[in-house]
Design a protein around this motif. Sequence first.
Motif, PDB file in Angstrom:
ATOM      1  N   TYR A  62     -24.513  -7.971   5.749  1.00  0.00           N
ATOM      2  CA  TYR A  62     -23.942  -7.764   4.411  1.00  0.00           C
ATOM      3  C   TYR A  62     -23.275  -9.040   3.905  1.00  0.00           C
ATOM      4  CZ  TYR A  62     -21.325  -5.543   0.635  1.00  0.00           C
ATOM      5  OH  TYR A  62     -20.807  -5.195  -0.601  1.00  0.00           O
ATOM      6  N   HIS A  63     -22.695  -9.830   4.817  1.00  0.00           N
ATOM      7  CA  HIS A  63     -22.035 -11.071   4.418  1.00  0.00           C
ATOM      8  C   HIS A  63     -23.029 -12.076   3.861  1.00  0.00           C
ATOM      9  CE1 HIS A  63     -19.124 -14.326   4.444  1.00  0.00           C
ATOM     10  NE2 HIS A  63     -19.951 -15.052   5.192  1.00  0.00           N
ATOM     11  N   ARG A  64     -24.267 -12.065   4.342  1.00  0.00           N
ATOM     12  CA  ARG A  64     -25.286 -12.964   3.798  1.00  0.00           C
ATOM     13  C   ARG A  64     -25.621 -12.621   2.350  1.00  0.00           C
ATOM     14  NH1 ARG A  64     -29.974 -14.040   8.387  1.00  0.00           N
ATOM     15  NH2 ARG A  64     -28.744 -15.457   9.719  1.00  0.00           N
ATOM     16  N   LEU A  65     -25.596 -11.353   2.042  1.00  0.00           N
ATOM     17  CA  LEU A  65     -25.918 -10.943   0.673  1.00  0.00           C
ATOM     18  C   LEU A  65     -24.734 -11.078  -0.265  1.00  0.00           C
ATOM     19  CD1 LEU A  65     -27.986  -7.722   1.510  1.00  0.00           C
ATOM     20  CD2 LEU A  65     -28.852 -10.015   1.002  1.00  0.00           C
ATOM     21  N   HIS A  66     -23.526 -10.869   0.251  1.00  0.00           N
ATOM     22  CA  HIS A  66     -22.320 -10.908  -0.579  1.00  0.00           C
ATOM     23  C   HIS A  66     -21.266 -11.760   0.133  1.00  0.00           C
ATOM     24  CE1 HIS A  66     -24.072  -7.638  -2.969  1.00  0.00           C
ATOM     25  NE2 HIS A  66     -24.376  -7.072  -1.813  1.00  0.00           N
ATOM     26  N   PRO A  67     -21.377 -13.080   0.102  1.00  0.00           N
ATOM     27  CA  PRO A  67     -20.420 -13.931   0.829  1.00  0.00           C
ATOM     28  C   PRO A  67     -19.012 -13.898   0.255  1.00  0.00           C
ATOM     29  CG  PRO A  67     -21.898 -15.276  -0.494  1.00  0.00           C
ATOM     30  CD  PRO A  67     -22.423 -13.871  -0.569  1.00  0.00           C
ATOM     31  N   GLU A  68     -18.859 -13.450  -0.982  1.00  0.00           N
ATOM     32  CA  GLU A  68     -17.526 -13.409  -1.587  1.00  0.00           C
ATOM     33  C   GLU A  68     -16.764 -12.144  -1.252  1.00  0.00           C
ATOM     34  OE1 GLU A  68     -20.093 -10.937  -4.033  1.00  0.00           O
ATOM     35  OE2 GLU A  68     -20.323 -12.954  -3.151  1.00  0.00           O
ATOM     36  N   TYR A  69     -17.405 -11.165  -0.636  1.00  0.00           N
ATOM     37  CA  TYR A  69     -16.787  -9.852  -0.401  1.00  0.00           C
ATOM     38  C   TYR A  69     -15.562  -9.962   0.504  1.00  0.00           C
ATOM     39  CZ  TYR A  69     -16.159  -5.286   1.809  1.00  0.00           C
ATOM     40  OH  TYR A  69     -15.613  -4.128   2.319  1.00  0.00           O
ATOM     41  N   ILE A  70     -15.697 -10.649   1.638  1.00  0.00           N
ATOM     42  CA  ILE A  70     -14.608 -10.692   2.597  1.00  0.00           C
ATOM     43  C   ILE A  70     -13.413 -11.454   2.040  1.00  0.00           C
ATOM     44  CG2 ILE A  70     -15.521 -12.751   3.743  1.00  0.00           C
ATOM     45  CD1 ILE A  70     -13.611  -9.762   5.310  1.00  0.00           C
ATOM     46  N   ARG A  73     -11.487  -9.046  -0.142  1.00  0.00           N
ATOM     47  CA  ARG A  73     -10.752  -8.064   0.648  1.00  0.00           C
ATOM     48  C   ARG A  73      -9.508  -8.678   1.282  1.00  0.00           C
ATOM     49  NH1 ARG A  73     -13.083  -3.427   2.112  1.00  0.00           N
ATOM     50  NH2 ARG A  73     -10.885  -2.937   2.503  1.00  0.00           N
ATOM     51  N   ILE A  74      -9.634  -9.907   1.781  1.00  0.00           N
ATOM     52  CA  ILE A  74      -8.474 -10.573   2.379  1.00  0.00           C
ATOM     53  C   ILE A  74      -7.419 -10.867   1.323  1.00  0.00           C
ATOM     54  CG2 ILE A  74      -7.724 -12.694   3.523  1.00  0.00           C
ATOM     55  CD1 ILE A  74     -10.358 -12.736   5.019  1.00  0.00           C
ATOM     56  N   GLU A  75      -7.850 -11.282   0.155  1.00  0.00           N
ATOM     57  CA  GLU A  75      -6.893 -11.545  -0.921  1.00  0.00           C
ATOM     58  C   GLU A  75      -6.188 -10.271  -1.358  1.00  0.00           C
ATOM     59  OE1 GLU A  75      -6.842 -13.537  -5.414  1.00  0.00           O
ATOM     60  OE2 GLU A  75      -8.716 -13.325  -4.281  1.00  0.00           O
ATOM     61  N   LYS A  76      -6.913  -9.180  -1.380  1.00  0.00           N
ATOM     62  CA  LYS A  76      -6.305  -7.907  -1.753  1.00  0.00           C
ATOM     63  C   LYS A  76      -5.352  -7.402  -0.673  1.00  0.00           C
ATOM     64  CE  LYS A  76      -7.580  -3.345  -3.534  1.00  0.00           C
ATOM     65  NZ  LYS A  76      -8.719  -2.417  -3.829  1.00  0.00           N
ATOM     66  N   LEU A  77      -5.637  -7.726   0.570  1.00  0.00           N
ATOM     67  CA  LEU A  77      -4.769  -7.304   1.658  1.00  0.00           C
ATOM     68  C   LEU A  77      -3.431  -8.020   1.625  1.00  0.00           C
ATOM     69  CD1 LEU A  77      -4.619  -5.554   4.254  1.00  0.00           C
ATOM     70  CD2 LEU A  77      -5.553  -7.504   5.509  1.00  0.00           C
TER      71      LEU A  77
END
Length: 279
Positions: A62-70, A73-77
């Motif tokens: 999933y990270h290959r398709l959406h590299p900005e996702y993590i 999530r970290i910024e929101k955490l």
Amino acid sequence: MAAAPKPPVVQAGTGNSIIVNPCQRLNPLLDCIRNVSKEFGDIIPDFQLGRTTCALFLSLKYHRLHPEYIHQRIEKLGNMFSLRILMLLCDVTQHQDAIREITKTCLINNITVMVAWSNEEAGAYLSSFKAFEHKPPDMIKERLEKDFNSMYRTSLTTIPKVNKTDVETLRSHIGSIASVATASAEQMHNLPGLGQVKVRRIKDAFEKPFWNNSTNSTFKTRESADITRPQIKENQPMESESESATTNPQQDGRGRATSPTWDIELDPSASLPDSDVPV
């Protein structure tokens, strides 16, 4: 047509259950979390494992398709929770560069990376974090027994090639550690299971000095430096640098001759003669 009712979401509690973010409802990882209960709750991380522990989940595919996702999530955490875990599922072949990049991001944001190679392994990790939430750290410490036989065995098994059976042989035939230290090599050779290598290791442990070759060479170098250092006699006047340069123009350590002493007084306010003024 009426919309389908949304799944029930409870508030995050502090009980014995893992609180799961509703966005992970279809994650096959949930079926691999065993031995602890699960419930969905309105939380920011993917899994809340305790009062101060949370976990995010990321699949490398999933990270290959959406590299900005993590990163989102970290910024929101933010700075929530003391122990922040990224459960990373390695489900691709070429994973070195991706894991290296994610690890750098987690180091900056104070997140611990846990790499799992299957959903079963990731579920076991999450279950263990929750099961050991209230356990003291003494559970994973080495337990050292205080009786004589245990201390005897622990001290002698630190010698390479010496196992517990050899220790019992030494204890039954020779006796105390002091007797083992003073026993001869011939006496140990006669014992069953003790060959030349083990006997030599035991004798070296008790007879050889603790200093190694590098330590001895360091001390020898210092001693030789102290011996070769010229001794200055007491009440002997030291020669000034200017006098030594004038009377004894020797070379310095870099092979250059020492600079001579000039008698010209350098006055920055003095003007140059007319002949020396550059045109």
